[in-house]
Design an enzyme around this catalytic site. Structure first.
Site, PDB file in Angstrom:
ATOM      1  CB  CYS A  44      -0.943   0.001   1.200  1.00  0.00           C
ATOM      2  SG  CYS A  44      -2.263  -1.235   1.060  1.00  0.00           S
TER       3      CYS A  44
ATOM      4  CG  ASP B 197     -16.223   5.179   3.967  1.00  0.00           C
ATOM      5  OD1 ASP B 197     -15.372   4.466   4.544  1.00  0.00           O
ATOM      6  OD2 ASP B 197     -17.270   5.556   4.529  1.00  0.00           O
TER       7      ASP B 197
END
Length: 329
Positions: free
Chosen positions: A16, A49
């Site tokens: 990530c 989100d």
């Protein structure tokens, strides 16, 4: 099969930490048409989100997400497990249960034996099986950099979602996994040292934490991945129009994380995270401490507005005067 191949050496970034910087991503996405919550689209692109949510009927909603990245570890099977665990986490972060996933695979066939791709896929399949999530097919391309992940569809109760825009002042903040994955993974990429404790954390599903959060009545959460704790918290408080306090001494870290930081194994993504959040952070702590709080995590834990048994409370949400800020002490 050649087990001496170091997959991390075939990618510029890793895990990530190779995400597009949050500031750049927000600037681009904000100009896109559509995708905003309206009617049965309960969660869209407005607040960044963890997944999109669409209502099917009164007690069912679809949770949809996709997540993939370059190798974060050299072991192909472990990379597959980590990438799949991370992709499923987006559904858990919304309070949902993953139902079906499809593989997303990019592979440099002329540089890395394709048998190793089979090991990556096997790791993903084992994680999905453990999660009770069907894995069926997917898509693959020939690519100069290896990449792997999943597109996942889940189900949730639309009345019991975990969202990043539902935080309330006075609510404690709970973190369900220790930090330090970014610096340890960066050390692994540079030196080849294997950190079993990091692999164990990255392959632990957030399923139980998600179930516990929903059962406790929590309505606000996010997972902590590439933007680091501070980055994901900033997105949460901006969406919820609150501020936050973090007790740095209460934040758990993996063994070896501080040593890796001291030795200089800080991912570029972690430094970019800190640069992005710094205008919103008030703290007298040294930059090294803030770097760890901004460290780019891969398959990290949930940050939940609420208390969960067995997990540390690391701060709380506070009222804001209109400019959400994070106080770190």
């Amino acid at each position: 099969m050649d087990t001496t191949i170091r997959l991390t050496q075939y990618a510029v970034g890793g895990g990530c930490a190779c995400k597009v910087p949050p500031g750049e991503l927000e600037r681009i996405v904000s100009g896109l048409p559509g995708g905003k919550a309206d009617g049965d689209l309960l969660v869209g692109i407005e607040h960044g989100d963890d997944a999109a949510v669409v209502r099917i009927d009164g007690d069912r909603a679809i949770v949809a997400t996709a997540d993939f990245f370059t190798p974060v570890v050299d072991n192909a099977y472990d990379w597959g497990r980590i990438a799949a665990t991370n992709a499923l986490s987006d559904v858990y972060a919304m309070g949902g249960e993953p139902i079906v996933a499809v593989n997303l695979l990019a592979w440099p066939r002329d540089r890395i034996p394709f048998d190793l791709a089979a090991e990556v896929l096997r790791g993903g399949a084992d994680v999905c099986a453990a999660a009770g999530c069907h894995l069926a097919g997917g898509h693959s391309i020939d690519d100069p950099e290896p990449k792997y992940g999943l597109a996942v569809t889940g189900l949730a109760d639309p009345r019991r979602l975990l969202r990043n825009d539902r935080g309330k002042a006075g609510t404690p903040l709970t973190l369900t996994k220790p930090l330090g994955l970014g610096v340890l993974n960066n050390r692994h990429k540079a030196t080849g040292e294997v950190f079993d404790q990091a692999v164990a954390v990255m392959t632990t599903l957030n399923r139980e934490a998600s179930i516990a959060a929903v059962a406790a009545g929590a309505v606000c959460a996010t997972d902590v991945t590439g933007f680091g704790l501070l980055g994901h918290l900033l997105k949460l408080i901006r969406a919820s129009e609150v501020s936050a306090e973090i007790d740095a001494a209460a934040v758990p870290y993996l063994d070896g994380a501080r040593d890796a930081l001291a030795a200089g194994f800080v991912p570029g993504g972690s430094r970019r995270n800190l640069d992005w959040v710094r205008p919103a952070v008030t703290s007298a702590l040294p930059d090294d401490e803030l770097l760890l709080l901004a460290d780019a995590q891969t398959s990290g834990g949930l940050l939940v507005a609420g208390e969960l048994p067995g997990h540390p409370v690391i701060g709380r949400l506070t009222a804001t005067d209109g400019q959400p800020r994070i106080s770190v002490h």
